[in-house]
Every structure is written in C-alpha cells, then in structure tokens.
Design an enzyme around this catalytic site. Structure first.
Site, PDB file in Angstrom:
ATOM      1  N   HIS A 104       0.812  -1.213   0.000  1.00 13.68           N
ATOM      2  CA  HIS A 104       0.000   0.000   0.000  1.00 13.68           C
ATOM      3  C   HIS A 104       0.853   1.274   0.000  1.00 13.68           C
ATOM      4  CE1 HIS A 104      -3.719  -2.292   0.612  1.00 13.68           C
ATOM      5  NE2 HIS A 104      -2.987  -3.066   1.401  1.00 13.68           N
ATOM      6  N   HIS A 149      -1.048   2.892  -5.510  1.00 15.77           N
ATOM      7  CA  HIS A 149      -1.430   1.493  -5.310  1.00 15.77           C
ATOM      8  C   HIS A 149      -2.950   1.333  -5.369  1.00 15.77           C
ATOM      9  CE1 HIS A 149      -2.085   3.279  -1.341  1.00 15.77           C
ATOM     10  NE2 HIS A 149      -2.960   2.300  -1.131  1.00 15.77           N
ATOM     11  N   ASP A 172      -6.266  -0.930  -3.601  1.00 15.58           N
ATOM     12  CA  ASP A 172      -6.719  -1.775  -2.506  1.00 15.58           C
ATOM     13  C   ASP A 172      -7.638  -2.856  -3.067  1.00 15.58           C
ATOM     14  OD1 ASP A 172      -5.456  -0.057  -0.754  1.00 15.58           O
ATOM     15  OD2 ASP A 172      -7.298   0.925  -0.087  1.00 15.58           O
ATOM     16  N   HIS A 195      -8.387  -6.231   1.723  1.00 12.17           N
ATOM     17  CA  HIS A 195      -7.732  -5.279   2.623  1.00 12.17           C
ATOM     18  C   HIS A 195      -8.606  -4.966   3.842  1.00 12.17           C
ATOM     19  CE1 HIS A 195      -5.020  -2.245   3.958  1.00 12.17           C
ATOM     20  NE2 HIS A 195      -5.617  -1.198   3.420  1.00 12.17           N
ATOM     21  N   HIS A 248     -13.807   2.858   3.030  1.00 13.05           N
ATOM     22  CA  HIS A 248     -13.263   1.698   2.324  1.00 13.05           C
ATOM     23  C   HIS A 248     -14.249   0.530   2.322  1.00 13.05           C
ATOM     24  CE1 HIS A 248      -9.319   3.727   2.586  1.00 13.05           C
ATOM     25  NE2 HIS A 248      -8.956   2.915   1.605  1.00 13.05           N
ATOM     26  N   GLU A 277      -5.146   4.724  -4.937  1.00 12.84           N
ATOM     27  CA  GLU A 277      -4.699   5.772  -4.020  1.00 12.84           C
ATOM     28  C   GLU A 277      -3.255   6.186  -4.303  1.00 12.84           C
ATOM     29  OE1 GLU A 277      -7.523   4.389  -0.284  1.00 12.84           O
ATOM     30  OE2 GLU A 277      -5.585   3.394  -0.560  1.00 12.84           O
TER      31      GLU A 277
END
Length: 200
Positions: free
Chosen positions: A48, A52, A54, A58, A144, A156
C-alpha cells in the site's frame, strides 16, 4: 511523427508518500557492476505504499485478493475531476451524472460515508485519489468498507499535478500477487485528444 500523449500519474517509489505509520519503501544494492560485474537490487515495501490499489481483502473478511480482481476495471475511459475539501453527497451526486466508470479526484480531498454510499450504488468501478486514503486519513475504515463491499476499487496515492480535468483513458494494472490485499501500480492517463513527440 506525433504520438498519442501518455501522462504518468504514478509517484516515484522510493520518495513516495506513505500512510501514517507505514514503513517507507527501501532498497539495497546487493550486487554491483564494480564488484560483481552486474547490478542486483532487493526492495522492501508495503503493498500500500505510493501509488497502489486496494483489494476488497484489505478490509473485508473473505473479500477478493488482488489476483482475483477483474483486470478490465483497471483499463478504460475515466473522468478526472478537480476538487478541494470534503466530498459529500451533494457534491458527488452532480459528479456522478456525467462521469465515466473510473473516476479520479485531483486535489486535497476526501470522501464522506454518504458520498461513498452514492458511489456504491452507481456505475463507477474505480475511485482514484491523490491522498494515501480515499476516506479520512485518520479513520479510513468506513469509506473503504462501503466501496469494497460493492467491489469498487480505490486507486490511491496518485500524482495528478500535471493533469487537467477531463476525459482520458486510464491504465493502472496491479501486479499479479497471489492472495495480496493490495498492489503497487504504474498508473498512466492516455489523452486521445492530444499528441506528443516525446514517445517513440
């Protein structure tokens, strides 16, 4: 001959921003041309760090890992919107009327839970931000979870400083990492309306 314009929107890995408390990426040159006749480098990093994605794994128990994600999510038409501050339900409602399935936010901003809920019920497949967290940096979990439960992928740590708001093609593929909860990416935007003679 002019070629299509490609804009790199990825942070440089070893100088990248990291989520507060995460260890920054490091590298060690274990072989050198001077000593060994070739260079060889080991790296250490979180999946992360920097730019990157997710995976649902995660934050979601039993969620898909990186190797299980649909790769079509990471390539295709996208919309870049510039926004500073908190992105609430009123702000996102207007944006969702005219955006592509991949939506990138330029600037210092964060999604609220209400905005995330509207995105979760839209056609959007991927949300990109310049921050290291698509939600509040101190309380990232709620936003998230809302997105990842619907399979909407956060992208992100982008660098959109050289990008104007508008329509592009996004390419931001994760590495093929078995059972991983995230992955670094090399993210680029392809501007079909402009050309550059800098690319071979």
């Amino acid at each position: 001959m002019d070629k299509i314009k490609i804009i790199d929107i990825t942070q440089e890995l070893f100088s990248c921003r990291v989520y507060p408390g995460d260890k920054p990426p490091t590298y060690e040159r274990v072989k050198t041309v001077a000593r060994d006749k070739y260079n060889l480098t080991n790296i250490s990093m979180s999946v992360h760090n920097g730019t990157h994605i997710d995976a649902p794994k995660h934050f979601i128990a039993g969620g898909n890992a990186v190797h299980e994600l649909d790769l079509s999510v990471f390539y295709g038409k996208c919309t870049v919107v510039e926004f500073e501050g908190i992105i609430g339900d009123n702000e996102i409602a207007g944006i969702l009327k005219n955006c592509r399935k991949r939506l990138l936010f330029k600037g210092r901003n964060e999604l609220t839970e209400n905005a995330a809920a509207l995105i979760a019920n839209s056609q959007v497949k991927l949300i990109g931000v310049e921050s290291q967290s698509v939600g509040n940096i101190d309380h990232p979990l709620p936003v998230h979870v809302i997105l990842l439960k619907k399979g909407i992928i956060p992208l992100e740590g982008l660098n959109l400083s050289n990008v104007d708001p508008g329509e592009y093609i996004l390419s931001a593929f994760p590495l093929n990492m078995q059972d991983s909860d995230g992955s670094p990416v090399r993210a680029v935007l392809i501007d079909e309306n402009k050309t550059s003679d800098k690319n071979p």
